[in-house]
Scaffold this active site. Structure first.
Site, PDB file in Angstrom:
ATOM      1  N   LYS A  26      37.338  41.936  43.491  1.00  0.00           N
ATOM      2  CA  LYS A  26      36.836  41.895  42.116  1.00  0.00           C
ATOM      3  C   LYS A  26      35.321  42.105  42.099  1.00  0.00           C
ATOM      4  CE  LYS A  26      39.120  38.904  39.623  1.00  0.00           C
ATOM      5  NZ  LYS A  26      39.483  37.505  39.346  1.00  0.00           N
ATOM      6  N   ARG A  96      34.974  33.177  38.328  1.00  0.00           N
ATOM      7  CA  ARG A  96      36.220  33.861  38.689  1.00  0.00           C
ATOM      8  C   ARG A  96      36.353  33.949  40.201  1.00  0.00           C
ATOM      9  NH1 ARG A  96      35.434  39.598  35.866  1.00  0.00           N
ATOM     10  NH2 ARG A  96      37.709  39.555  35.894  1.00  0.00           N
ATOM     11  N   GLY A 105      47.417  35.649  39.954  1.00  0.00           N
ATOM     12  CA  GLY A 105      47.848  34.330  39.537  1.00  0.00           C
ATOM     13  C   GLY A 105      47.554  33.230  40.543  1.00  0.00           C
ATOM     14  N   MET A 107      44.506  32.280  41.851  1.00  0.00           N
ATOM     15  CA  MET A 107      43.255  31.551  41.649  1.00  0.00           C
ATOM     16  C   MET A 107      42.975  31.477  40.151  1.00  0.00           C
ATOM     17  SD  MET A 107      42.001  31.188  44.749  1.00  0.00           S
ATOM     18  CE  MET A 107      42.395  31.851  46.349  1.00  0.00           C
ATOM     19  N   ARG A 349      40.905  47.590  39.719  1.00  0.00           N
ATOM     20  CA  ARG A 349      41.428  47.546  41.088  1.00  0.00           C
ATOM     21  C   ARG A 349      42.528  48.587  41.187  1.00  0.00           C
ATOM     22  NH1 ARG A 349      43.938  41.648  40.014  1.00  0.00           N
ATOM     23  NH2 ARG A 349      45.392  42.249  38.417  1.00  0.00           N
ATOM     24  N   HIS A 465      53.507  37.595  34.282  1.00  0.00           N
ATOM     25  CA  HIS A 465      53.547  37.209  35.686  1.00  0.00           C
ATOM     26  C   HIS A 465      54.807  37.734  36.368  1.00  0.00           C
ATOM     27  CE1 HIS A 465      54.434  34.418  39.043  1.00  0.00           C
ATOM     28  NE2 HIS A 465      53.142  34.553  39.266  1.00  0.00           N
ATOM     29  N   SER A 773      65.393  54.038  77.079  1.00  0.00           N
ATOM     30  CA  SER A 773      65.308  53.564  75.702  1.00  0.00           C
ATOM     31  C   SER A 773      64.933  52.093  75.763  1.00  0.00           C
ATOM     32  CB  SER A 773      66.644  53.761  74.995  1.00  0.00           C
ATOM     33  OG  SER A 773      66.569  53.242  73.687  1.00  0.00           O
ATOM     34  N   CYS A 840      65.010  51.398  70.714  1.00  0.00           N
ATOM     35  CA  CYS A 840      66.193  51.202  69.887  1.00  0.00           C
ATOM     36  C   CYS A 840      66.370  49.759  69.424  1.00  0.00           C
ATOM     37  CB  CYS A 840      67.442  51.693  70.607  1.00  0.00           C
ATOM     38  SG  CYS A 840      67.770  50.770  72.116  1.00  0.00           S
ATOM     39  N   TYR A 860      60.591  59.022  70.454  1.00  0.00           N
ATOM     40  CA  TYR A 860      61.278  58.757  69.191  1.00  0.00           C
ATOM     41  C   TYR A 860      61.474  57.265  68.976  1.00  0.00           C
ATOM     42  CZ  TYR A 860      65.525  57.823  71.864  1.00  0.00           C
ATOM     43  OH  TYR A 860      66.427  57.276  72.727  1.00  0.00           O
TER      44      TYR A 860
HETATM   45  P1  ADP Z   1      42.582  37.136  37.424  1.00  0.00           P
HETATM   46  O1  ADP Z   1      42.134  37.323  38.819  1.00  0.00           O
HETATM   47  O2  ADP Z   1      43.655  36.147  37.279  1.00  0.00           O
HETATM   48  O3  ADP Z   1      42.834  38.426  36.732  1.00  0.00           O
HETATM   49  P2  ADP Z   1      40.043  37.076  36.088  1.00  0.00           P
HETATM   50  O4  ADP Z   1      38.897  36.527  36.839  1.00  0.00           O
HETATM   51  O5  ADP Z   1      40.132  38.536  36.021  1.00  0.00           O
HETATM   52  O6  ADP Z   1      41.355  36.444  36.670  1.00  0.00           O
HETATM   53  O7  ADP Z   1      39.929  36.434  34.659  1.00  0.00           O
HETATM   54  C1  ADP Z   1      40.963  36.114  33.821  1.00  0.00           C
HETATM   55  C2  ADP Z   1      40.714  36.657  32.455  1.00  0.00           C
HETATM   56  O8  ADP Z   1      39.444  36.281  31.968  1.00  0.00           O
HETATM   57  C3  ADP Z   1      40.753  38.148  32.431  1.00  0.00           C
HETATM   58  O9  ADP Z   1      41.559  38.572  31.371  1.00  0.00           O
HETATM   59  C4  ADP Z   1      39.339  38.587  32.233  1.00  0.00           C
HETATM   60  O10 ADP Z   1      39.272  39.756  31.501  1.00  0.00           O
HETATM   61  C5  ADP Z   1      38.733  37.399  31.471  1.00  0.00           C
HETATM   62  N1  ADP Z   1      37.321  37.260  31.784  1.00  0.00           N
HETATM   63  C6  ADP Z   1      36.782  37.026  32.990  1.00  0.00           C
HETATM   64  N2  ADP Z   1      35.443  37.038  32.952  1.00  0.00           N
HETATM   65  C7  ADP Z   1      35.099  37.264  31.663  1.00  0.00           C
HETATM   66  C8  ADP Z   1      33.848  37.413  30.977  1.00  0.00           C
HETATM   67  N3  ADP Z   1      32.703  37.321  31.635  1.00  0.00           N
HETATM   68  N4  ADP Z   1      33.895  37.659  29.674  1.00  0.00           N
HETATM   69  C9  ADP Z   1      35.064  37.757  29.021  1.00  0.00           C
HETATM   70  N5  ADP Z   1      36.270  37.644  29.603  1.00  0.00           N
HETATM   71  C10 ADP Z   1      36.295  37.401  30.911  1.00  0.00           C
HETATM   72 MG    MG Z   2      41.740  39.768  36.251  1.00  0.00          MG
HETATM   73 MG    MG Z   3      44.663  34.429  36.762  1.00  0.00          MG
END
Ligand code: ADP
Ligand code: MG
Ligand code: MG
Length: 888
Positions: A26, A96, A105, A107, A349, A465, A773, A840, A860
């Site tokens: 990220k 984040r 999901g 962290m 990503r 999710h 083999s 094998c 192979y």
């Molecule tokens: P995940 O790894 O679970 O996607 P993120 O760190 O991307 O978690 O954050 C979760 C949500 O919070 C995302 O939808 C992201 O767009 C929003 N978000 C994160 N940072 C900001 C920010 N600085 N301003 C507005 N929204 C944010």
């Molecule tokens: Mg995200």
């Molecule tokens: Mg999340």
């Protein structure tokens, strides 16, 4: 001094996309996006090295971290003109997590950090909107409370429900500033009660609390499970990103959304995503409100696509899409927010995708000239091909529709209904096919999703999710089937007036979103289209041959259909167990002398000949490696007393005699007992019969079609002499058969290398062998000195404790077993340069093991028929030296 903190945004980017080991995916991509001119709110990344150091040093931070963090925060303050903790113009940030590879999901993110009883007033004034400010504050307390202070999220929901009851409103959006103020008060009281401390008002304390929670979450059980399932080492650590907030919840000219630059389900080159007006963060994926589509083309009549609602921001987003794909040369999964009509990018990503999408995107990007063919071959994860080899529903099969949801992850699956992840895991462990049915899934359900054949949820969209995780795992998934009501207590699901109970069978079609009562007939997948194209490109790149382990005509046909270039292992003992033959086999075992054995073997001969004839026909002109009898004879005798009596009477033998014979043949350690070529040496007539069956079958096929090339393989050879003796038997039979027929065919005789002694004396053994083999299943047992049948008691613990990096029966132990292979290869080739070498064991279908085979220069690999495409692609990638970044 170590740089622990890297800034991004507002023209000061210290990171790049290729620094993701240090900055996490990220953080690295936020810096990269900002560097290519995309609108990214400024922030900074605390490196993964801090995480590692944190755990290495008893959960404490490096000394310089505080000062570096303060400096980076000051830079954000300066560039946005707001100050952290300032009463008038407060800077708010998100905190984040971000590991090297995305862990959806796993962290938790905290938004709106920096709010307190004072700054909430500043935010009110700045935004001119008290409702927005108090809603943001309560969101912050809620996230911070759950993530950092570990307060159960139900406690927050209860409070909101209470306020809704009092006000008579149902939607969050209908609550006023005053309502949210009351919610905030109630939250603070509840938190003080739960934690024994007031909610932290000091933004600095909030910030360090959140940073600590991100690092702490690296070791939570969900993250640990995810890492275990995906082979992610704990030592990688996570980074923490701190970023200035932008607000998608400041009014109707604001929005937040997630999208993919191409369809992650099918791979179609079409912008694909969802957004919500006046919403923040994860509202889109939380399934509380129904997200809306982005493109008009994708919208149903009653929906409000972004293209129509916010044309300017949508146009900006389309430009971003094009720029990102051209820059990353791959499909991107992006998160954005629109604040007062202006677009901000919050994440990009490489997008997770189904195997079908992965294929289509790789092939189309190569055809578009965005990447070359070799790159396309490298892009697709060989293991993911398994998904494409999933069956689909037979269009002609009768079916009873139960309900329809979203086609969240393709493939059809049929199984019994279970309502919890634990039960899914337990029943799947007993070999049952289960469909996990949940209202919605969360990271706690991952083990059950993994164990299930398919997943059905009644809530959530295509980016929920369940949908994201199922696509990543290759599980068929139908999400958001709103017509189904699930009752966890009663263990039932209901659609209309049909009720299905736990344990009853349903079928889901992840490609159409349909759910059916009972089981529906399925058909095998086609090997054409993008699949065929990519496999063709892969075949152009690979050096290793790919064969299949097959002994039945059906296996052999499947193998050919999947592109096998011959049979690398045909286990003849499987042919002995057929009910028609087992009698003769047992008669042979009971015979007291060679004559008796020969009489019984006579009866087996025509059966074996037919078996080989059928295989040679299917494998026309291709090599077929046939292993002569390998298992110890007692395996063919009944073990239970009742069976013993029945078999004895069927054979007309004395029960007592049979019991005695069974006792004589019983072995304390059959893995190391009277088996393999040891049988051939002591009962030469067995191998003679098998050799005769092979030659007669081969001559039969040669008469009418292409002459097959039988490769006769002697198992469990440890000494040159054993091979000399068995080889001589075979050659003698060959000459007899050729003389009788008046014709000859080409054949070879070789050996399996599955004992350390064989590997160490391979130069000598090569003198009598046309090929080796590597039987890496037995070789793993004998090199480790462990019996696979008994390994279940300790091997999982060994893997958990990191004593072994992986189960050595799944992926070859390069250091030990691999070294044996290397020694045998070098010695064998030194003695006989043209010696043909293959593998094998089950490792022949494992991509990491295939990469090893490429490295040591085998000719192979041979694997189960269904893994042949996996092996073809893995072999191509091994030849291209691919490691890398694969997303499906
Ligand atoms: P995940 O790894 O679970 O996607 P993120 O760190 O991307 O978690 O954050 C979760 C949500 O919070 C995302 O939808 C992201 O767009 C929003 N978000 C994160 N940072 C900001 C920010 N600085 N301003 C507005 N929204 C944010
Ligand atoms: Mg995200
Ligand atoms: Mg999340």
């Amino acid at each position: 001094m170590t740089q622990w903190v890297y800034s991004f945004g507002a023209g000061h980017n210290e990171g790049r996309a290729d620094m993701r080991n240090l900055l996490g995916g990220k953080g690295a991509n936020l810096a990269e996006m900002s560097a290519i001119g995309l609108p990214v709110p400024p922030g900074f990344t605390i490196t993964t090295e801090v995480c590692t150091s944190y755990y290495d040093n008893n959960r404490t931070y490096p000394d310089a971290l505080a000062a570096q963090t303060r400096a980076a925060l000051a830079r954000i303050e300066q560039s946005v003109g707001l100050t952290f903790g300032n009463a008038e113009k407060p800077l708010l940030v998100s905190v984040r997590s971000g590991a090297r590879v995305s862990m959806p999901g796993m962290m938790d993110t905290v938004l709106n950090l920096g709010l307190n009883d004072t700054t909430v007033q500043g935010l009110t004034n700045a935004a001119g909107d008290a409702r927005f400010a108090w809603d943001s504050y309560r969101r912050f307390i809620q996230m911070y409370g759950a993530v950092v202070l570990d307060v159960d999220h139900h406690r927050f929901e209860e409070i909101i429900e209470q306020i809704k009851l009092e006000t008579g409103e149902v939607e969050d959006t209908a609550l006023t500033a005053d309502d949210w103020m009351r919610v905030v008060d109630a939250y603070k009281d509840m938190i003080a009660q739960e934690t024994g401390k007031p909610f932290p008002q000091d933004p600095e304390e909030q910030l360090w609390g959140a940073i600590g929670a991100v690092f702490g979450s690296w070791m939570n059980p969900r993250a640990i499970t995810y890492r275990r399932l995906h082979d992610i080492p704990a030592t990688w650590g996570t980074a923490v990103n701190v970023q200035a907030m932008v607000f998608g919840n400041m009014g109707t000219d604001c929005a937040t959304g997630v999208c993919f630059t191409r369809d992650p389900s099918t791979g179609e080159n079409m912008f694909y995503g969802e957004y919500l007006v006046n919403a923040q963060g994860e509202d889109v994926v939380a399934g509380i409100r129904t997200p809306q589509p982005l493109a008009n083309l994708r919208a149903k009549p009653d929906e409000q696509p972004m293209e129509t609602v916010m044309p300017k921001a949508y146009a900006e987003l389309m430009a971003v899409r094009a720029k990102l794909e051209a820059h990353y040369q791959d499909m991107q999964d992006i998160e954005f927010t629109v604040q007062r009509g202006t677009l901000y990018m919050l994440q990009t990503r490489n997008g997770k995708r189904t195997a079908a999408a992965s294929l289509r995107i790789a092939v189309e990007m190569a055809n578009e000239g965005l990447i070359d063919r070799k790159e396309a071959v490298k892009r697709v994860n060989p293991s993911s091909l398994d998904q494409l080899l999933h069956p689909t529903l037979d269009p002609k099969a009768p079916r009873t529709l139960l309900a329809k949801g979203l086609p969240a992850s393709p493939g059809a699956a049929c199984g019994i209904v279970v309502f919890s992840a634990d039960e899914a895991e337990a029943r799947a462990g007993k070999g049952e096919a289960v469909i996990l049915v949940r209202i919605e899934t969360s990271p706690e359900d991952i083990h059950g999703m993994h164990a299930a054949r398919g997943i059905l949820t009644t809530r959530g969209g295509m980016t929920s999710h369940a949908a994201v995780v199922a696509r990543g795992m290759g599980r068929p998934c139908v999400a958001g089937a709103g017509g189904i009501a699930v009752d966890y207590n009663a263990q039932t699901l209901r659609a209309g007036n049909v009720e299905i109970q736990a344990g009853q069978t349903i079928t889901i079609d992840g490609a159409s979103g349909e759910v059916f009562v009972g089981s529906v007939a399925m058909i095998e997948p086609a090997m054409s289209g993008d699949f065929g194209t990519l496999m063709g490109w892969a075949d152009e790149c690979r050096r290793l041959g790919v064969r299949a382990n097959a002994e039945t005509p059906l296996d052999a046909e499947t193998a050919r259909k999947f592109g096998a270039e011959g049979i690398g292992l045909c286990r003849t003992e499987h042919m002995f167990f057929d009910p028609e033959r087992i009698g003769a086999v047992r008669q042979m075992i009971m015979a007291s002398d060679e004559r008796g054995r020969r009489t019984a073997l006579e009866k087996l001969l025509p059966f074996q000949r037919d078996d080989f004839t059928a295989l040679f026909r299917i494998m026309a002109g291709l090599p077929v490696t046939i292993r002569l009898l390998d298992p110890p004879l007692h395996e063919f005798l009944p073990h239970e007393e009742d069976d013993l009596i029945a078999v004895a009477s069927a054979l007309g033998t004395d029960v007592e005699a049979m019991r005695r014979r069974a006792a004589e043949l019983a072995e304390a350690n059959p893995m190391l007992g009277h088996r393999g070529c040891r049988l051939g040496v002591t009962f030469p007539e067995i191998y003679e019969m098998q050799a005769r069956a092979i030659f007669e079958g081969a001559l039969e096929v040669a008469k009418t079609g292409q002459a097959p090339h039988p490769e006769i393989m002697i198992p469990l050879v440890g000494t040159r002499k054993e091979l000399d003796i068995t080889r001589a038997q075979i050659e003698k039979v060959a000459e007899e058969v050729f003389k009788e027929a008046g014709r000859r065919i080409e054949y070879s005789v070789g050996t399996m290398i599955e004992l350390p002694r064989a590997a160490l004396t391979a130069d000598s053994i090569a003198g009598a062998a046309d090929f080796f083999s590597f039987g890496t299943n037995d070789l793993t047992q004998t090199v480790f000195g462990l019996s696979r049948d008994d390994a279940g008691k300790f091997l999982p613990a060994y893997v958990d404790q990191g004593i072994l990096p992986k189960d050595p029966f799944v992926s070859i132990d390069v250091e030990g077993v691999g070294e044996m292979v290397r020694i045998a290869t070098n010695k064998g080739r030194a003695a006989k340069p043209k010696l043909k070498l293959g593998i094998c064991g089950e490792h022949g279908g494992d991509p990491a093991s295939i990469a090893f085979c490429e490295q040591v220069g085998l000719d192979y690999v041979s694997c189960s028929p269904y893994r042949v495409p996996v092996a073809r692609l893995a072999a191509a990638q091994a030849a291209l030296g691919a490691g890398g970044d694969r997303t499906a």
